[in-house]
Design a protein around this motif. Structure first.
Motif, PDB file in Angstrom:
ATOM      1  N   VAL A 371       6.234  -3.909  -4.171  1.00 49.79           N
ATOM      2  CA  VAL A 371       7.641  -4.311  -4.163  1.00 49.79           C
ATOM      3  C   VAL A 371       8.030  -5.020  -5.459  1.00 49.79           C
ATOM      4  O   VAL A 371       9.112  -4.795  -6.001  1.00 49.79           O
ATOM      5  CB  VAL A 371       7.923  -5.220  -2.946  1.00 49.79           C
ATOM      6  N   LYS A 374       8.409  -2.350  -8.165  1.00 44.00           N
ATOM      7  CA  LYS A 374       9.101  -1.108  -7.821  1.00 44.00           C
ATOM      8  C   LYS A 374      10.294  -0.838  -8.733  1.00 44.00           C
ATOM      9  O   LYS A 374      10.480   0.294  -9.190  1.00 44.00           O
ATOM     10  CB  LYS A 374       9.546  -1.152  -6.354  1.00 44.00           C
ATOM     11  N   SER A 559       9.121   3.222   3.740  1.00 41.78           N
ATOM     12  CA  SER A 559       9.517   1.844   4.024  1.00 41.78           C
ATOM     13  C   SER A 559       9.735   1.637   5.522  1.00 41.78           C
ATOM     14  O   SER A 559       9.303   0.627   6.094  1.00 41.78           O
ATOM     15  CB  SER A 559      10.804   1.497   3.264  1.00 41.78           C
ATOM     16  N   THR A 707      11.837  -8.655   1.767  1.00 40.17           N
ATOM     17  CA  THR A 707      11.686  -7.936   0.511  1.00 40.17           C
ATOM     18  C   THR A 707      10.551  -6.935   0.533  1.00 40.17           C
ATOM     19  O   THR A 707      10.169  -6.396  -0.482  1.00 40.17           O
ATOM     20  CB  THR A 707      11.435  -8.936  -0.632  1.00 40.17           C
ATOM     21  N   ARG A 708       9.987  -6.704   1.692  1.00 37.83           N
ATOM     22  CA  ARG A 708       8.919  -5.718   1.780  1.00 37.83           C
ATOM     23  C   ARG A 708       9.522  -4.331   1.908  1.00 37.83           C
ATOM     24  O   ARG A 708      10.043  -3.966   2.954  1.00 37.83           O
ATOM     25  CB  ARG A 708       8.022  -5.978   2.999  1.00 37.83           C
ATOM     26  N   LEU A 709       9.409  -3.522   0.882  1.00 33.89           N
ATOM     27  CA  LEU A 709      10.053  -2.211   0.883  1.00 33.89           C
ATOM     28  C   LEU A 709       9.067  -1.113   1.213  1.00 33.89           C
ATOM     29  O   LEU A 709       9.060  -0.058   0.661  1.00 33.89           O
ATOM     30  CB  LEU A 709      10.690  -1.960  -0.488  1.00 33.89           C
TER      31      LEU A 709
END
Length: 709
Positions: A371, A374, A559, A707-709
């Motif tokens: 993340v 990215k 995701s 915020t974890r994609l």
């Protein structure tokens, strides 16, 4: 009627009545007032806490969106940017123990308000270097900046350049060196992020416990779920704010924008990264104001007046040591300190907990590294601007994460999944998520054609060392520097590091409209005639936009898939430990994730990404600056490969967790304990397990899930 009238008269005149009637009347009125006060107070606190969660999630995600901007503005490598990113976790860890222990004994709302002020101060500090380090200077040939002096890019002799121009240029460089030698402004960004971590610390533990203490029992989980839902919205606005600021030039309001000769597509472009931090800081200040006016305590609901602990905790106390709770309350506090080491031994002696902890640490190493970089990967691999990259992440990826977390909880509820089922769902989510990630290896773009770096000059072989390969027979007569990065695009579709290295002898126009002529290195294989070139690098191949579209589709599905396992994994963690060790186990889990994943992952991911750099920029006073050009293929293999390797290792640990659970479970009642006790990773029944899971689904906190994609 007469008796009733007399009684009423007697009541109003003497204010005395039968004890039973008076207490009943007082009880009803006080209950009504307390209920209104309690509900009103807790809802105000809920709204204020939701806004704080939004503010901290917005500023955290905005930092992620400005990673490449900070790297270019301060001319630092990715590894150092990783240290800056990890400083937030360091600040959080510095005071987490003090806040968790002493915070509950003090005025919790005001501590949260103070935390917001500290968080806003850190956010403002991050933006401060913009106002002290002078204007942003990018590498550009003088003729593209000042059209009044005609200078040949290919300097046959330095005497062609007017002496006054050389003297002025050298004077500016020397002045800049003196300024740079006395300061490393990126340190202020690191300290600001450290302050953000310190300020954010009390929000989660004190805010959630305050709600749990004063909310009606059946509403507590719903309130916590509302707070977490608002927290997911924060990153969407954070990345969209990053997209907006990345479109604006870094020195907007301080320079004439018509004089800027680079565009957002240029690798030297730096957006107004500081502007978003000022906005985020103001939002943090506003979010903290209501907490200074909230009371230290709220009236407790009737259902909790007989208990000084939370409902779940009081239930365990009632079951295990009901009689001893009141008589040995003071002695219990000292006993708890003596039980620390045995509790730690008991916790780490639980194979399911320790295996799941290892799996989570490695899994979050993979996710945090992925993340953090990215945006950088999308920019370098697919040639997208920072603005478009942040817009895509904020509007597509983060909603997919939120929907995945919600879907995981919904699946748990609908199918009444127990502990063993939660382990299977978590494992399946990780397995299919990383399997989808594997397909991204085939969705990359080829390297841009850059003469001397990725493709040879026509008629020559590409040498191993790029510094030597930058020079060829066509530019041998020019006095060129190998450290410059001022790319131009030739008519042949090849990018050249500078107009000098392209062998250009003349130029026309100024700024973005500059055209170079008689470039000896810019020639087609069919014709030996010297050609022209324009300012800026050439665009990537025609297949790149199509690959970027495929990447977006797979990225969104990945995701979502990885996020589905978040809630089941958290339920598994809570259900596989003894009730009285639950808080301690969660504390150890959060500490391990922050120390062993949140801090190191951005650093070593950055170090690995730096190894794929083909052309480093140079600082004015010498030394290596930020990377200007990456090897697209190597970047893809390093970035995705490191993510997949870590993910694969975490899957093996998850398989071990499932194997231990299967070994301990019995087919009849799904009891996961060897001795039949629920606390040792056991469950009474599928129904009981579902009821407990249903309450936790809404209050699940997956560390940094926003915020974890």
């Amino acid at each position: 009627m007469e008796i009733s009238s007399k009684e009423n008269t007697h009541f109003f005149s003497n204010n005395t009545i039968l004890p039973v009637d008076r207490s009943s009347f007082k009880s009803e009125s006080s209950t009504s007032k307390e209920k209104q006060s309690c509900c009103g107070g807790i809802k105000i606190f809920l709204g204020a806490l939701s806004f704080v969660y939004f503010a901290k999630a917005l500023s955290g995600s905005y930092l992620k969106s400005t990673i490449t901007q900070i790297e270019r503005r301060f001319d630092i490598p990715s590894s150092l940017v990783g240290v800056i990113d990890g400083s937030f976790e360091i600040g959080n860890l510095l005071i987490i123990i003090l806040v968790s222990y002493f915070g509950a004994k003090l005025h919790r709302p005001r501590i949260i308000g103070a935390g917001c002020l500290i968080m806003s101060a850190g956010t403002f500090l991050i933006a401060m270097p913009q106002f002290f380090m002078g204007r942003y200077r990018y590498e550009r040939f003088p003729s593209t900046i000042n059209s009044t002096v005609s200078i040949s890019p290919c300097l046959q002799d330095k005497s062609q350049t007017p002496l006054s121009a050389l003297e002025k240029s050298q004077a500016k460089i020397n002045a800049g060196c003196e300024k740079e030698a006395g300061s490393s402004m990126w340190i202020y960004v690191l300290l600001g992020n450290l302050l953000r971590g310190i300020g954010e610390t009390p929000i989660q533990p004190l805010g959630i416990t305050y709600i749990d203490d004063y909310a009606v029992e059946e509403n507590a989980a719903l309130y916590i779920g509302c707070v977490q839902t608002v927290a997911i919205i924060g990153p969407i606005f954070g990345f969209l704010l990053g997209s907006l600021c990345a479109k604006l030039y870094v020195d907007i309001g301080f320079v004439d924008l018509d004089s800027v000769t680079i565009s957002p597509k240029d690798v030297q472009w730096v957006g107004a990264w500081w502007l978003g931090y000022l906005i985020a800081g103001v939002i943090s200040v506003l979010a903290g104001i209501p907490f200074w006016f909230l009371p230290k305590h709220l009236p407790k609901p009737e259902s909790r007046k007989d208990s000084s602990t939370s409902s779940e905790q009081s239930k365990f106390i009632t079951e295990e040591n009901k009689d001893q709770c009141t008589s040995y309350q003071q002695q219990a506090k000292l006993a708890e300190m003596a039980k620390f080491l045995p509790s730690l031994k008991n916790l780490f002696g639980n194979p399911v907990y320790i295996l799941y902890l290892c799996a989570s640490i490695i899994h979050f190493n993979s996710l945090i590294g992925m993340v953090t970089y990215k945006p950088k990967y999308i920019e370098q691999q697919y040639g997208q601007t920072s603005s478009k990259t942040n817009f895509v992440i904020g509007l597509i990826n983060i909603p997919a994460v939120a929907f995945g977390i919600f879907s995981g909880g919904l699946i748990m509820k609908k199918f009444r999944i127990g502990v063993l089922g939660a382990a299977k769902l978590s494992l399946g989510s990780s397995f299919f998520g990383y399997l989808l990630l594997l397909s991204l290896f085939a969705m990359g773009c080829q390297n841009s054609d850059v003469a001397g770096l990725t493709v040879p000059y026509h008629g020559t072989k590409l040498m191993a060392g790029y510094e030597q390969a930058l020079f060829s027979e066509c530019n041998s007569g020019c006095s060129c520097s190998k450290n410059d990065w001022d790319p131009i695009c030739g008519e042949n579709g090849v990018t050249y590091v500078s107009a000098c290295l392209a062998g250009c002898h003349a130029s026309n126009g100024s700024g973005k409209n500059t055209v170079f002529f008689n470039c000896s290195c810019v020639g087609t294989f069919e014709s030996s005639q010297r050609s022209s070139a324009v300012v800026g690098p050439c665009q990537k191949g025609n297949e790149c936009p199509k690959m970027f579209l495929y990447f977006l589709v797979i990225s969104v599905i990945t995701s979502y898939t990885l996020s589905v396992g978040g809630t089941p994994g958290y339920i598994l963690l809570l259900r596989c430990i003894k009730p009285h060790l639950k808080s301690f186990a969660l504390g150890i889990y959060t500490l391990a994730i922050r120390v062993l994943a949140g801090i190191p992952a951005p650093v070593y991911f950055g170090v690995a990404i730096d190894t794929t750099c083909l052309k480093w920029g140079s600082k004015r006073c010498g030394g290596r600056g930020a990377c200007r050009l990456y090897d697209s293929s190597a970047l893809r293999y390093v970035y995705l490969g490191l993510t997949l390797v870590l993910g694969t290792v975490s899957i093996f640990f998850s398989v071990a967790v499932l194997w231990v659970l299967r070994k301990r479970s019995s087919p009849q009642d799904e009891t996961l304990s060897a001795n039949g006790e629920r606390g040792t990773c056991g469950t009474k029944s599928r129904k009981d397990n579902f009821v407990n899971s249903d309450r936790l689904i809404q209050s699940t906190y997956w560390p940094e899930k926003e915020t974890r994609l």
